[in-house]
Design a protein around this motif. Structure first.
Motif, short mmCIF file in Angstrom:
data_model
loop_
_atom_site.label_atom_id
_atom_site.label_comp_id
_atom_site.label_asym_id
_atom_site.label_seq_id
_atom_site.Cartn_x
_atom_site.Cartn_y
_atom_site.Cartn_z
N ILE A 237 0.89 -1.17 0.00
CA ILE A 237 0.00 0.00 0.00
C ILE A 237 0.92 1.21 0.00
O ILE A 237 1.39 1.65 1.05
N PRO A 238 1.21 1.73 -1.21
CA PRO A 238 2.24 2.78 -1.28
C PRO A 238 1.94 3.95 -0.35
O PRO A 238 2.86 4.52 0.24
N ILE A 239 0.66 4.30 -0.19
CA ILE A 239 0.33 5.48 0.61
C ILE A 239 0.79 5.31 2.05
O ILE A 239 1.30 6.25 2.67
N ALA A 240 0.64 4.12 2.58
CA ALA A 240 1.11 3.87 3.95
C ALA A 240 2.60 4.15 4.05
O ALA A 240 3.09 4.74 5.01
N GLY A 241 3.31 3.75 3.00
CA GLY A 241 4.74 4.00 2.97
C GLY A 241 5.06 5.49 2.94
O GLY A 241 6.00 5.95 3.60
N TYR A 242 4.24 6.26 2.19
CA TYR A 242 4.50 7.71 2.10
C TYR A 242 4.38 8.37 3.47
O TYR A 242 5.17 9.25 3.83
N PHE A 243 3.36 7.96 4.25
CA PHE A 243 3.20 8.57 5.56
C PHE A 243 4.44 8.31 6.42
O PHE A 243 4.89 9.16 7.17
N LYS A 244 4.97 7.11 6.27
CA LYS A 244 6.16 6.74 7.03
C LYS A 244 7.39 7.50 6.55
O LYS A 244 8.09 8.12 7.34
N THR A 245 7.62 7.42 5.21
CA THR A 245 8.91 7.92 4.71
C THR A 245 8.90 9.44 4.53
O THR A 245 9.93 10.08 4.75
N ILE A 246 7.77 10.02 4.15
CA ILE A 246 7.77 11.46 3.87
C ILE A 246 7.43 12.26 5.12
O ILE A 246 8.04 13.29 5.39
N LEU A 247 6.46 11.77 5.90
CA LEU A 247 6.02 12.55 7.05
C LEU A 247 6.50 11.96 8.38
O LEU A 247 6.26 12.54 9.44
N GLY A 248 7.16 10.79 8.31
CA GLY A 248 7.73 10.23 9.54
C GLY A 248 6.70 9.75 10.55
O GLY A 248 6.99 9.66 11.75
N MET A 249 5.48 9.44 10.09
CA MET A 249 4.43 8.96 11.01
C MET A 249 4.25 7.46 10.84
O MET A 249 4.32 6.94 9.74
N GLU A 250 3.94 6.80 11.95
CA GLU A 250 3.53 5.41 11.83
C GLU A 250 2.09 5.38 11.32
O GLU A 250 1.21 6.01 11.91
N PRO A 251 1.81 4.67 10.25
CA PRO A 251 0.41 4.54 9.82
C PRO A 251 -0.27 3.35 10.52
O PRO A 251 0.34 2.29 10.68
N MET A 252 -1.50 3.57 10.96
CA MET A 252 -2.31 2.46 11.50
C MET A 252 -3.40 2.20 10.48
O MET A 252 -4.28 3.05 10.26
N LEU A 253 -3.34 1.03 9.87
CA LEU A 253 -4.34 0.69 8.85
C LEU A 253 -5.45 -0.12 9.50
O LEU A 253 -5.25 -1.27 9.88
N ILE A 254 -6.58 0.53 9.65
CA ILE A 254 -7.72 -0.12 10.29
C ILE A 254 -8.90 0.00 9.33
O ILE A 254 -9.34 1.10 9.02
#
Lengths: 461, 461
Positions: free
Chosen positions: B404-421
């Motif tokens: 899920i590329p978007i989850a990766g963007y939150f991590k790599t670009i904004l430095g946030m852990e994504p919680m996919l629920i």
């Protein structure tokens, strides 16, 4: 009767012989294209007239397709049937020819004189080697040393649809002691050869089915069986590490190569390095225990000719496909039975089918066994001796890797052993632009047939 | 603040909540088709107005493509960014829909009420579970228990071309403590789950070159190397007999599955038989040491996605082709490095290249490592507890086989852990005709978010 006189006459008559061949080459007898139907007729008529000019009562014989030409010359020796074809391949792509394909000429290539024209080698030039030998023999002696039937067809390049029916309807007339066919290459340049074993063929095709539908490799990658991986494992299992086919029963009926043939082939001095180098190989990749020539001429193969599955377009598709496909053919030798080889192959695959897969067979039993000539007939050694004399090199009983269905028909329908003796070369570009036939092939081909006729005349009828 | 009151309000307000969702579903916001550009605008405007109606100052923010919607609600707890998308997939083939895709309705299927419409599940229905949870919370308490940023895009179904630039330009505004994404399915029906590890991917493609040109299998079969056979042997060498990838170094960076995750997954009671049966498998075909779920969620794979070579048309062609082709992808987990895996794979193949072959690599380094969320952050256990409470079943930290590329963007670009629920089900037919979303998913989804907001409000900001 003096053979020397015949050979001298052939040498003296070479230019007129070439002129006659050029006459025939000028007729664009492309059998597969209906536009050239009248030209095929003209080529048949030309042959009738040319035989008539030799005092031979030749006949044009109608078929549903292009006509046959049949002629009989009585004689004392054994009865020989000579087969050739007067039709030629299409000439496309025409722009790759450096001259009009139907305007023959002698050209010089690397110091060698060649006849350049469509059909120069396949098969008008080869056919005329026999006709010219007979012409010289008859001119010198008033008769031939053997009983000869000439049998020319005009549909060889379009699948010979009329040949088998014509053979069956005229079996008594066409059956002789041996059939001579002049439509093959020499085993190597300057190496006279009689093709005495032709490989047969089995065709098979299968689909390996796995998952119920194409799957996303993210959602199912891991637990899902991948048919591309499994078909690869099956294909990898077809051969062992020595290049031998690892299918149980595959080699049933494969004969040992006789010591005599091994000797002939070893002494012939084939240039394996050149043969292999031309196709980019540094060594022979078939069964380790055999030379490259033995692999092609005398050993069976199992080749995958096509395989495919999954996504084959540009870019990436993360698919685990539902199925994978494989097309294969086996080249058969000796007494290998196509049906038995097919069963062995299917059993091999079915024994290795992974759980959750299914195999669907698409092959019909569309196969033919190998043709192996009975070289114990005296004609074979007599012809081999004659060829050795002409070429000053021991002629060989060669194998041929491919199939020649017509040779099989003479054997199975008319019960004759075919002797395949040709003077073409691998670089003749048959079926391709700029087809040629070496003047040497033509000249020594005529001389070879004169020697063979003379030698066979000494065999018991 | 009382969570029970919020949950009661959600129950009482279900019909109006469904009406609001239907309003949004009636807008055909197909992002990939320029004809629906105005509808995408309308969907963004609808969300702005809906948030405004809750007293939230939402903004439409322009991009080169469809607009983003951004809104901020201040609060005491941790800062949460919620992501969803208002655009939908095209509806072709329209004739397979049993009703107008943009005329939503409640239907009953096997005793289950479902919302039928394009976007019902992906992602308008899921997006609105969060919005409705916030609406109920604010209506009951006048504020939210956390600081919340709403972030909706309208290009997810057309590759999110504006997302990364927008994130980079507005990094400060969009960076929160964790990102909540509601665009995934539950790991199994009724099993609440937070996707905490997504597999990465490496793409590779190669051509195996053998003979200098396509060869006739009669003339060269035996001595000629067959690239189809050789590529099959290479592919067969990728895995050992236990299903493990047999490429040296492939597993570098693959973590052990933690005892806690193994326990969660074992206790979750997945119906492997049903999962596998749906795709025609009687057992899991990946690494023997792992369950099907573990194979998909936590283990890397090497899959051939396409292979081809030789003749693939109808009938037979007795060819030994000059080359064979293979496309493959690896799913990566943990700390597997795409570049290192690619090098390992290339080294594996190059070490096994037969003499007289050459490999040509076509893959660019077009890969992404796996996303593994830092579940040691307190928000993860708090959300898991809240989900377990709502569904009366222990929620799991699930893996996801796909990327899920978007989850990766939150991590790599904004430095946030994504919680996919997410609350979608595998049978929601997203991207397909007759898309649906269970009313239960919608209702309990809203209640789940209310519980999660409440629980996270107790975490340190």
């Amino acid at each position: 009767m003096s053979l020397d006189a015949v050979l001298s006459r052939i040498d003296a008559d070479l230019d007129p012989a070439l002129e006659r061949l050029f006459d025939l080459l000028r007729i664009p007898s492309i059998s597969t294209d209906p536009e050239y139907k009248a030209d095929c007729d003209r080529a048949a008529e030309w042959l009738v007239k040319d035989l008539n000019a030799m005092g031979i009562a030749a006949e044009r014989r109608e078929t549903p397709g292009h006509p046959m030409v049949v002629a009989h010359v009585d004689g004392d020796g054994p009865h020989l049937l000579f087969y050739g074809h007067y039709d030629v391949q299409p000439v496309d792509p025409l722009e790759l020819w450096h001259r009009d394909p139907f305007d023959p000429a002698i050209e010089e290539v690397d110091g060698q004189k060649v006849i350049r024209a469509r059909g120069a080698s396949d098969d008008k030039g080869q056919l005329m080697t026999f006709v010219e030998a007979c012409r010289a023999y008859m001119a010198e002696h008033g008769k031939l040393p053997c009983k000869v039937t000439f049998f020319f067809e005009g549909e060889e390049e379009s699948g010979s649809p009329s040949l088998v029916p014509f053979m069956k309807e005229n079996a008594a007339e066409l059956t002789a002691d041996v059939a001579l066919i002049c439509d093959t290459t020499m085993a190597a340049p300057g190496l006279p050869s009689i093709a005495t074993q032709l490989r047969g063929m089995l065709k098979e095709e299968f689909t390996l089915k796995g998952p119920r539908m194409d799957l996303h490799s993210g959602l199912y990658g891991g637990p899902a069986l991948n048919p591309l991986r499994e078909i690869s494992k099956l294909i990898a299992s077809f051969h062992d590490e020595t290049g031998r086919v690892a299918v149980d029963g595959f080699y049933d009926g494969v004969p040992e190569l006789s010591d005599e043939l091994r000797r002939q082939w070893a002494d012939a001095g084939f240039d394996e390095t050149t043969f292999l180098g031309r196709i980019g190989m540094s060594r022979a990749h078939g069964e380790e225990a055999f030379s490259a020539m033995e692999q092609v001429w005398a050993r069976p193969t199992l080749e995958v000719n096509g395989m495919w599955g999954g996504y084959t377009g540009a870019g990436t598709k993360t698919v685990i496909p539902a199925e994978a496909h494989c097309k294969l053919t086996c080249r058969l030798v000796g007494d290998q039975d196509p049906a038995q080889v097919r069963d062995a192959l299917r059993a091999h695959i079915e024994a290795r089918l992974p759980v959750d897969t299914e195999v669907v067979w698409h092959g019909s039993l569309d196969g033919a066994p190998a043709s192996v000539m009975d070289t114990s007939r005296p004609e074979f050694e007599l012809a081999r001796g004659a060829l050795s004399d002409e070429w000053s090199r021991e002629a060989v009983f060669a194998g041929m890797g491919g199939s020649i269905p017509i040779a099989g028909y003479f054997k199975t329908i008319l019960g004759m052993e075919p002797m395949l003796i040709g003077f073409a070369k691998d670089d003749d570009a048959i079926h391709s632009p700029n087809e040629k036939y070496d003047v040497e092939s033509f000249h020594k081909g005529i001389r070879s047939w004169a020697r063979i006729l003379d030698a066979l005349g000494q065999a018991a009828p």
